[in-house]
Design a protein around this motif. Sequence first.
Motif, PDB file in Angstrom:
ATOM      1  N   ALA A  98       1.016  -1.170  -0.018  1.00 17.25           N
ATOM      2  CA  ALA A  98       0.078  -0.097   0.119  1.00 17.25           C
ATOM      3  C   ALA A  98       0.807   1.228   0.045  1.00 17.25           C
ATOM      4  O   ALA A  98       0.326   2.091  -0.657  1.00 17.25           O
ATOM      5  N   MET A  99       2.023   1.318   0.620  1.00 17.80           N
ATOM      6  CA  MET A  99       3.008   2.379   0.880  1.00 17.80           C
ATOM      7  C   MET A  99       3.421   2.821  -0.714  1.00 17.80           C
ATOM      8  O   MET A  99       3.530   3.837  -0.923  1.00 17.80           O
ATOM      9  N   ARG A 100       3.942   1.743  -1.233  1.00 17.54           N
ATOM     10  CA  ARG A 100       4.503   1.654  -2.552  1.00 17.54           C
ATOM     11  C   ARG A 100       3.459   2.091  -3.587  1.00 17.54           C
ATOM     12  O   ARG A 100       3.931   2.974  -4.409  1.00 17.54           O
ATOM     13  N   ALA A 101       2.349   1.977  -3.355  1.00  9.94           N
ATOM     14  CA  ALA A 101       1.139   2.250  -4.197  1.00  9.94           C
ATOM     15  C   ALA A 101       0.471   3.585  -3.894  1.00  9.94           C
ATOM     16  O   ALA A 101      -0.231   4.061  -4.374  1.00  9.94           O
ATOM     17  N   GLY A 102       0.921   4.125  -2.707  1.00 13.85           N
ATOM     18  CA  GLY A 102       0.286   5.445  -2.265  1.00 13.85           C
ATOM     19  C   GLY A 102      -1.259   5.345  -1.907  1.00 13.85           C
ATOM     20  O   GLY A 102      -1.864   6.197  -1.719  1.00 13.85           O
ATOM     21  N   GLU A 103      -1.439   4.269  -1.424  1.00 19.01           N
ATOM     22  CA  GLU A 103      -2.762   3.876  -0.845  1.00 19.01           C
ATOM     23  C   GLU A 103      -2.860   4.184   0.645  1.00 19.01           C
ATOM     24  O   GLU A 103      -1.959   4.297   1.152  1.00 19.01           O
ATOM     25  N   PRO A 104      -4.119   4.326   1.182  1.00 16.63           N
ATOM     26  CA  PRO A 104      -4.023   4.634   2.532  1.00 16.63           C
ATOM     27  C   PRO A 104      -3.830   3.332   3.188  1.00 16.63           C
ATOM     28  O   PRO A 104      -3.951   2.282   2.873  1.00 16.63           O
ATOM     29  N   VAL A 105      -3.400   3.656   4.472  1.00 18.50           N
ATOM     30  CA  VAL A 105      -2.750   2.775   5.292  1.00 18.50           C
ATOM     31  C   VAL A 105      -3.277   2.531   6.729  1.00 18.50           C
ATOM     32  O   VAL A 105      -2.871   1.702   7.294  1.00 18.50           O
ATOM     33  N   ASP A 106      -4.224   3.396   7.157  1.00 21.97           N
ATOM     34  CA  ASP A 106      -4.604   3.276   8.501  1.00 21.97           C
ATOM     35  C   ASP A 106      -5.185   2.082   8.931  1.00 21.97           C
ATOM     36  O   ASP A 106      -4.809   1.255  10.051  1.00 21.97           O
ATOM     37  N   GLU A 107      -5.978   1.322   8.231  1.00 24.04           N
ATOM     38  CA  GLU A 107      -6.709   0.369   8.518  1.00 24.04           C
ATOM     39  C   GLU A 107      -5.836  -0.891   8.644  1.00 24.04           C
ATOM     40  O   GLU A 107      -5.830  -1.759   9.374  1.00 24.04           O
ATOM     41  N   ILE A 108      -4.825  -0.930   7.800  1.00 25.65           N
ATOM     42  CA  ILE A 108      -3.660  -2.060   7.675  1.00 25.65           C
ATOM     43  C   ILE A 108      -2.788  -1.991   9.030  1.00 25.65           C
ATOM     44  O   ILE A 108      -2.493  -2.961   9.620  1.00 25.65           O
ATOM     45  N   PHE A 109      -2.665  -0.599   9.404  1.00 25.02           N
ATOM     46  CA  PHE A 109      -1.629  -0.377  10.689  1.00 25.02           C
ATOM     47  C   PHE A 109      -2.457  -1.063  11.803  1.00 25.02           C
ATOM     48  O   PHE A 109      -1.889  -1.619  12.604  1.00 25.02           O
ATOM     49  N   GLU A 110      -3.960  -0.722  11.672  1.00 20.12           N
ATOM     50  CA  GLU A 110      -4.756  -1.216  12.864  1.00 20.12           C
ATOM     51  C   GLU A 110      -4.764  -2.583  13.173  1.00 20.12           C
ATOM     52  O   GLU A 110      -4.696  -3.278  14.207  1.00 20.12           O
ATOM     53  N   SER A 111      -4.733  -3.408  11.810  1.00 15.93           N
ATOM     54  CA  SER A 111      -4.647  -4.869  12.009  1.00 15.93           C
ATOM     55  C   SER A 111      -3.693  -5.684  12.711  1.00 15.93           C
ATOM     56  O   SER A 111      -3.942  -6.634  13.191  1.00 15.93           O
ATOM     57  N   PHE A 112      -2.299  -4.894  12.725  1.00 13.95           N
ATOM     58  CA  PHE A 112      -1.333  -5.469  13.367  1.00 13.95           C
ATOM     59  C   PHE A 112      -0.712  -4.790  14.656  1.00 13.95           C
ATOM     60  O   PHE A 112      -0.162  -5.376  15.448  1.00 13.95           O
ATOM     61  N   ILE A 113      -0.639  -3.372  14.640  1.00 16.79           N
ATOM     62  CA  ILE A 113      -0.253  -2.844  15.510  1.00 16.79           C
ATOM     63  C   ILE A 113      -0.960  -2.821  16.782  1.00 16.79           C
ATOM     64  O   ILE A 113      -0.629  -2.845  17.973  1.00 16.79           O
ATOM     65  N   GLY A 114      -2.485  -2.737  16.701  1.00 17.44           N
ATOM     66  CA  GLY A 114      -3.142  -2.902  17.931  1.00 17.44           C
ATOM     67  C   GLY A 114      -3.078  -4.123  18.607  1.00 17.44           C
ATOM     68  O   GLY A 114      -2.581  -4.052  19.972  1.00 17.44           O
ATOM     69  N   PRO A 115      -3.042  -5.232  18.133  1.00 13.96           N
ATOM     70  CA  PRO A 115      -2.815  -6.563  18.856  1.00 13.96           C
ATOM     71  C   PRO A 115      -1.179  -6.559  19.283  1.00 13.96           C
ATOM     72  O   PRO A 115      -0.979  -7.139  20.241  1.00 13.96           O
ATOM     73  N   LEU A 116      -0.224  -6.056  18.401  1.00 13.51           N
ATOM     74  CA  LEU A 116       0.991  -6.021  18.922  1.00 13.51           C
ATOM     75  C   LEU A 116       1.242  -5.340  20.328  1.00 13.51           C
ATOM     76  O   LEU A 116       1.829  -5.739  21.245  1.00 13.51           O
ATOM     77  N   VAL A 117       0.558  -4.244  20.357  1.00 11.97           N
ATOM     78  CA  VAL A 117       0.537  -3.460  21.859  1.00 11.97           C
ATOM     79  C   VAL A 117      -0.130  -4.530  22.811  1.00 11.97           C
ATOM     80  O   VAL A 117       0.467  -4.483  23.816  1.00 11.97           O
ATOM     81  N   GLU A 118      -1.059  -4.873  22.714  1.00 12.88           N
ATOM     82  CA  GLU A 118      -1.782  -5.819  23.524  1.00 12.88           C
ATOM     83  C   GLU A 118      -1.182  -6.751  24.043  1.00 12.88           C
ATOM     84  O   GLU A 118      -1.043  -7.216  25.171  1.00 12.88           O
ATOM     85  N   LYS A 119      -0.184  -7.626  23.034  1.00 11.08           N
ATOM     86  CA  LYS A 119       0.656  -8.595  23.594  1.00 11.08           C
ATOM     87  C   LYS A 119       1.776  -8.050  24.120  1.00 11.08           C
ATOM     88  O   LYS A 119       2.475  -8.691  25.096  1.00 11.08           O
ATOM     89  N   ALA A 120       2.209  -6.918  23.636  1.00  6.56           N
ATOM     90  CA  ALA A 120       3.753  -6.203  24.285  1.00  6.56           C
ATOM     91  C   ALA A 120       3.599  -6.014  25.818  1.00  6.56           C
ATOM     92  O   ALA A 120       4.635  -6.134  26.390  1.00  6.56           O
ATOM     93  N   VAL A 121       2.511  -5.319  26.104  1.00  4.14           N
ATOM     94  CA  VAL A 121       2.364  -4.890  27.272  1.00  4.14           C
ATOM     95  C   VAL A 121       2.393  -5.765  28.804  1.00  4.14           C
ATOM     96  O   VAL A 121       3.403  -5.600  29.554  1.00  4.14           O
ATOM     97  N   PRO A 122       1.834  -6.905  28.629  1.00  3.93           N
ATOM     98  CA  PRO A 122       2.106  -8.052  29.409  1.00  3.93           C
ATOM     99  C   PRO A 122       3.558  -8.408  29.593  1.00  3.93           C
ATOM    100  O   PRO A 122       4.077  -8.753  30.751  1.00  3.93           O
ATOM    101  N   ASP A 123       4.313  -8.226  28.530  1.00  2.73           N
ATOM    102  CA  ASP A 123       5.672  -8.909  28.749  1.00  2.73           C
ATOM    103  C   ASP A 123       6.454  -7.896  29.481  1.00  2.73           C
ATOM    104  O   ASP A 123       7.240  -8.172  29.997  1.00  2.73           O
ATOM    105  N   TRP A 124       6.083  -6.485  29.082  1.00  6.23           N
ATOM    106  CA  TRP A 124       6.879  -5.453  29.860  1.00  6.23           C
ATOM    107  C   TRP A 124       6.626  -5.557  31.341  1.00  6.23           C
ATOM    108  O   TRP A 124       7.723  -5.263  32.028  1.00  6.23           O
ATOM    109  N   ARG A 125       5.236  -5.804  31.564  1.00 12.14           N
ATOM    110  CA  ARG A 125       5.192  -5.681  33.099  1.00 12.14           C
ATOM    111  C   ARG A 125       5.781  -6.889  33.726  1.00 12.14           C
ATOM    112  O   ARG A 125       6.309  -6.877  35.111  1.00 12.14           O
TER     113      ARG A 125
END
Length: 243
Positions: A98-125
């Motif tokens: 999408a970035m190469r094509a200049g397309e919107p990327v917000d929904e793609i970011f949401e699909s993996f950054i949100g779950p990554l945050v949810e999984k990362a915080v317990p490891d940090w704690r």
Amino acid sequence: MRFTSEQRLDDGIIEREFTLGEIPGTLWTPGSAGSATPVPLILMAHNNGLPKAQPRLVARARQTAAYGYAVATIDAAGCGDRPRSAADEQARADLRRAMRAGEPVDEIFESFIGPLVEKAVPDWRSTLDALLALPEIGGPVGYSGWTAVGIHLAAVEPRIAAAGFFAGGYVPRAQREEARQVTVPLLFLLQWDDEGNPRQRALDLFDAFGSTEKTLHANLGGHVGTPWFEVADGGRFYDRHLK
């Protein structure tokens, strides 16, 4: 927590690699730190899955340790060399396309950054629990780095006493709402010309934080152009709130 290596660096900082279950990490401590002189701790998180050995992160961690702090970083779930799900890998591939094509990327970011945050915080704690049990670390605790993880961690972890966030990097909608729950003293770094982080979105996020003491530092330049003097300014910020 099991330490797997230890070395004293040229600047007197002690660098130790550790594992905590499946979590690999690195701890830097001043040479003077010990049970008689425990030091405050700063958790330093890298952005969007970069490895803990990323050179800019290591340089920043060593300089921060030289100011008299224990500094720890980990490869949280889905970060660095730790396994990623097939869905995560597909989302990253979709993002690159999408970035190469200049397309919107917000929904793609949401699909993996949100779950990554949810999984990362317990490891940090879990890592925080283990680090505070070491005799050379006495608290209080600060956070520095990836904004998305930092917002969630500061909102749920009462031991975080101050936070420094880098505005670059996508912040999911859930964390943008959660920012209102962050009330600790805050230093927010913004690269004015960050090609991957819309400026107005970063300014709106700064407004959303619930902290009554929050400072915005904006510098010209792109995503990786944060001036080195911001490390020294960050040291003074943590000195005010952790020492």
